[in-house]
Design an enzyme around this catalytic site. Structure first.
Site, PDB file in Angstrom:
ATOM      1  CG  ASN A 178      -1.862   1.294   1.135  1.00  0.00           C
ATOM      2  OD1 ASN A 178      -1.525   2.408   0.910  1.00  0.00           O
ATOM      3  ND2 ASN A 178      -3.067   1.000   1.582  1.00  0.00           N
ATOM      4  CD  GLU A 205      -5.257   4.214   1.151  1.00  0.00           C
ATOM      5  OE1 GLU A 205      -5.845   5.190   0.878  1.00  0.00           O
ATOM      6  OE2 GLU A 205      -4.263   3.955   2.067  1.00  0.00           O
ATOM      7  CG  ASP A 251      -4.383  -2.112   3.374  1.00  0.00           C
ATOM      8  OD1 ASP A 251      -4.513  -2.684   4.273  1.00  0.00           O
ATOM      9  OD2 ASP A 251      -4.328  -0.855   3.189  1.00  0.00           O
ATOM     10  CG  ASN A 282      -7.533  -1.533   5.885  1.00  0.00           C
ATOM     11  OD1 ASN A 282      -6.666  -0.925   6.543  1.00  0.00           O
ATOM     12  ND2 ASN A 282      -7.663  -1.054   4.791  1.00  0.00           N
ATOM     13  CG  ASP A 340      -0.186  -4.082   4.191  1.00  0.00           C
ATOM     14  OD1 ASP A 340      -0.804  -3.697   3.393  1.00  0.00           O
ATOM     15  OD2 ASP A 340      -0.005  -3.600   5.556  1.00  0.00           O
ATOM     16  CG  ASP A 347      -0.001   4.839   6.270  1.00  0.00           C
ATOM     17  OD1 ASP A 347       0.040   4.536   5.090  1.00  0.00           O
ATOM     18  OD2 ASP A 347      -0.907   5.129   6.830  1.00  0.00           O
ATOM     19  CG  HIS A 348       0.386   0.131   4.312  1.00  0.00           C
ATOM     20  ND1 HIS A 348      -0.416  -0.835   4.940  1.00  0.00           N
ATOM     21  CD2 HIS A 348      -0.505   1.179   4.816  1.00  0.00           C
ATOM     22  CE1 HIS A 348      -1.799  -0.301   5.215  1.00  0.00           C
ATOM     23  NE2 HIS A 348      -1.872   0.910   5.048  1.00  0.00           N
TER      24      HIS A 348
END
Length: 276
Positions: A7, A34, A154, A156, A225, A254-255
């Site tokens: 991501n 994303e 991802d 989530n 992930d 952030d991933h």
DNA sequence: ATGACTAGGTCACCTAGA
């Protein structure tokens, strides 16, 4: 064959990070989430110049998924509707670009960006559960195709407490609630396995660290992930790596990327006498 | 500590993420 998921939180903002990582990690195929860009503005040229073909499904501002591959990407399928024609929910969910798959070097690579869900009980949480339920129907059809399947993305969801840095506080909340865990588990059935857990039973391994709260400096992360392998590809799995160093760079996503290595061929049960 | 930070769109803060 090295397959990865990342991501990137905007492919345009992360373009130089991505190119550097493609060069150093040298994945054969990647699922990106994303991308946050409409297809006409996707940086296809620079990725092709780096040796990667692209299959994309993007939209302005939000969501967006892409496949990158050194080998040709065949039979690209965008959205749930590609395997669920006439399913009105699949069609509605397709407004958010979160699903793309392609046939790459003998593997069906399915790349997903699962909705976040915002807050347990919210409208977005209901959307997340409906989305996962649709994914289950989609996978029912995918399984009937008889293709080797690698499902990445991802998700989530921290599927188990060992995937959360603070399970006593976070378990039951968004990304760790019972209903979403059950919904993802139902998708996995008894054939799809988390590649990371084929090799690493311990907690303390994360793929996402919140930008806030100095989560990276405190190593307070989640492992959301994932790469899932069907039974055939599990036999070829060699290692699974979280490329944590990418989260420590300047202006990172952030991933972190996560990759698996697959051996080139299946172990052949009928010819075990060659080497012994 | 019901927060914190980041990205995109639009233009001053808002939505969204997770």
């Amino acid at each position: 064959m090295r397959i990865a998921t990342w991501n990137v939180n905007s492919i345009r903002t992360r373009q130089s990070h991505l190119l550097g990582w493609l060069n150093s990690a040298a994945p054969d195929a990647v699922g990106l989430q994303e991308t946050k860009v409409e297809d006409s503005l996707f940086p296809r040229d620079v990725l092709e110049a780096a040796g990667y073909r692209c299959a994309i499904s993007g939209q302005k501002s939000y969501n967006g998924v892409a496949l990158l591959s050194r080998e040709p990407i065949e039979d690209v399928r965008i959205g749930f509707s590609a395997l669920l024609p006439g399913d009105s929910e699949a069609e509605n969910l397709g407004e958010q670009r979160r699903v793309i798959s392609g046939w790459i070097d003998g593997v069906r690579l399915l790349n997903l960006y699962v909705p976040n869900g915002s807050e347990v009980g919210s409208e977005k949480y209901q959307y997340k559960l409906a989305w996962l339920n649709c994914l289950r129907r989609y996978l029912d059809v995918q399984r009937q195709q008889g293709e080797a399947l690698c499902m990445v993305g991802d998700f989530n969801i921290g599927l188990e407490d060992r995937d959360l840095h603070n399970p006593s506080r976070l378990s039951g909340g968004i990304m760790a609630s019972e209903l979403e865990r059950e919904a993802l588990q139902a998708c996995l059935g008894d054939d799809l396995r988390d590649a990371f857990r084929l090799f690493e039973p311990d907690s303390g391994h994360w793929s996402w660290w919140d930008y806030r709260s100095a989560a990276w400096d405190r190593d307070r992360g989640w492992r959301i992930d994932h790469l899932y392998l069907d039974e055939e590809l599990q036999q070829r799995a060699l290692r699974c790596i979280i490329h944590k160093e990418e989260r420590g760079r300047e202006k990172p996503s952030d991933h972190a990327p996560v990759s698996i290595d697959l051996s080139d061929e299946l172990p052949d049960a009928d010819s075990g006498d060659e080497l012994w």
